[in-house]
Enzyme design. Structure first.
Site: not given
Length: 435
Positions: A155, A361, A386
């Site tokens: 991320s 996601d 995610h």
């Protein structure tokens, strides 16, 4: 932070020293969110434009990233509080399963496996974050006997690594062997970030939400976080369709009232943020703290975007990108409706958003996550959410292939300091997960 509580499982895994010697070290990079019970009370912050740092309002508090377990403790689970661990709230798990996977492949904590967590409120290019990553790279390089480091970021951690490449390219080239990134919002996360600045973010619904920060409290925190502004949709990116914020707004002219659908693109959204948040304020310890949209942070974030736009992975360092697919991911966000329009724009902050979705996601659109613009060895989409990407078997297989490792055949005990019991989770996740 409390550690080694009675509910932890803290067994150790033996490893063959010969196997360890054959492994290049791995450094896992991610933001540190910290204990949610602490967030409720201690983390309300104000951005200091003189330093570029976001600073807590509570003068008696200091935000410290724990370095326990060679940096792995900080990124194991999002909320390491004893209650969360005892209840096995697996939605809080972060790198937990990946750490176990890597140790199962022969990596040894402190010799070939390390973690780097950093304060999620701060900019991805702030000196403290850059210094911390450099120190971890140097430590991993030294501990492994001078072997270059394989980076695995998740991320926003991928944005930090990107900034590091541009700002400290010589250090990156000196210490990094290859870079694998997962679910990185290279061009932003339009729906989730736009809405986070206007109404906040809810991590989970139902009973588990009791243990988390409320949506509005999270909003009041995020509006002063440079990292959030740095994930606004990239104005310079050639989107297939530019992300929009839509507002059904009531308008009056010459005594007549009408309803108009207003649209704000990436280069116009700041005007909306400023108007919607102009009266935003926080009640803290008996005082009222103004929290309007922060133009100083927006200016800082524009500088970060310039750095990100010109980042190039040095030649000779392989780059791999894993991004999530098959989940409805917020893209456009709409407030009000034709039958129930917004009056004053400040009403947006207390309204319910409606999203239009794209593939991704659940947080980062696939279009953004795969648009790294680097010369990648492989770029692979995986059907996972995610944070679900961090515990996905397909992702583990890809990482093992790219690192040239495989699970050891012998049985072993777990090493991550949480109980390893999982409950079934629904296939579809509706809440944005910024980290």
């Amino acid at each position: 932070m409390l550690r080694d509580f009675w509910c932890f499982y803290s067994g150790t895994r033996s490893s063959d020293s010969g196997d360890v010697a054959d492994l290049d070290p791995v450094l896992l990079v991610s933001v540190l969110l910290g204990r949610f019970s602490t967030l409720r009370k201690k983390l309300f912050s104000i951005y200091n434009p003189k330093t570029g740092y976001t600073e807590v309002l509570d003068d008696s508090s200091e935000i410290v990233v724990p370095q326990d377990d060679h940096g792995l403790y900080a990124i194991d689970i999002l909320d390491p509080s004893p209650l969360v661990k005892c209840m096995q709230l697996t939605d809080c798990y972060h790198f937990h399963d990946m750490i176990d996977m890597l140790v199962g492949c022969g990596y040894k904590k402190g010799t070939t496996l390390f973690g780097y967590g950093y304060d999620f409120r701060q900019s991805n290019r702030i000196d403290k974050a850059m210094d911390g990553l450099q120190e971890k790279l140097e430590a991993a390089y030294k501990a492994s006997g001078g072997r270059k480091v394989n980076l695995i970021s998740h991320s926003m951690g991928g944005l930090l690594v990107s900034c590091f490449i541009t700002l400290r390219s010589d250090v990156f080239s000196q210490y990094v062997n290859k870079w694998i990134t997962i679910a990185t919002p290279f061009q932003g996360a339009p729906g989730c970030i736009n809405d986070s600045l206007l109404t906040g973010v809810q991590f989970v619904d139902g009973f588990e939400s009791y243990f988390f920060v409320s949506r509005w409290s999270m909003h009041q925190l995020l509006v002063e976080c440079p990292s959030i502004y740095e994930m606004l949709p990239n104005i310079d990116f050639d989107w297939k369709k530019k992300p929009e914020i839509l507002v059904w707004q009531k308008q009056s002219k010459d005594g007549e009232t009408s309803v108009v659908l207003e649209s704000y693109g990436p280069d116009e959204s700041a005007t909306l943020f400023e108007e919607a948040l102009k009266n935003n304020e926080l009640s803290y310890n008996g005082k009222t703290v103004p929290l309007p949209f922060n133009s100083a942070i927006l200016k800082w974030a524009a500088g970060t975007r310039e750095i990100l736009n010109k980042t190039q992975v040095p030649k000779g360092i392989p780059f791999y990108n894993i991004y999530g697919t098959s989940f409805d991911t917020p893209f456009d966000v709409c407030y009000g409706s034709e039958s129930s329009p917004i009056g004053e724009l400040s009403e947006i902050c207390h309204s319910n958003p409606e999203y239009s979705y794209v593939d991704g996601d659940g947080t980062v659109p696939a279009e953004s996550a795969k648009a790294d613009k680097f010369d990648s060895v492989e770029r692979v989409g995986v059907c996972a959410s995610h944070r679900g990407l961090l515990s996905n078997e397909k992702v583990f297989q890809l990482i093992q292939k790219w690192l040239g490792v495989s699970p050891k055949g012998k049985k072993h005990s777990k090493t991550s300091k949480v109980m390893d019991v999982h409950f079934n989770r629904p296939v579809e996740e509706k809440n944005c997960s910024l980290y």
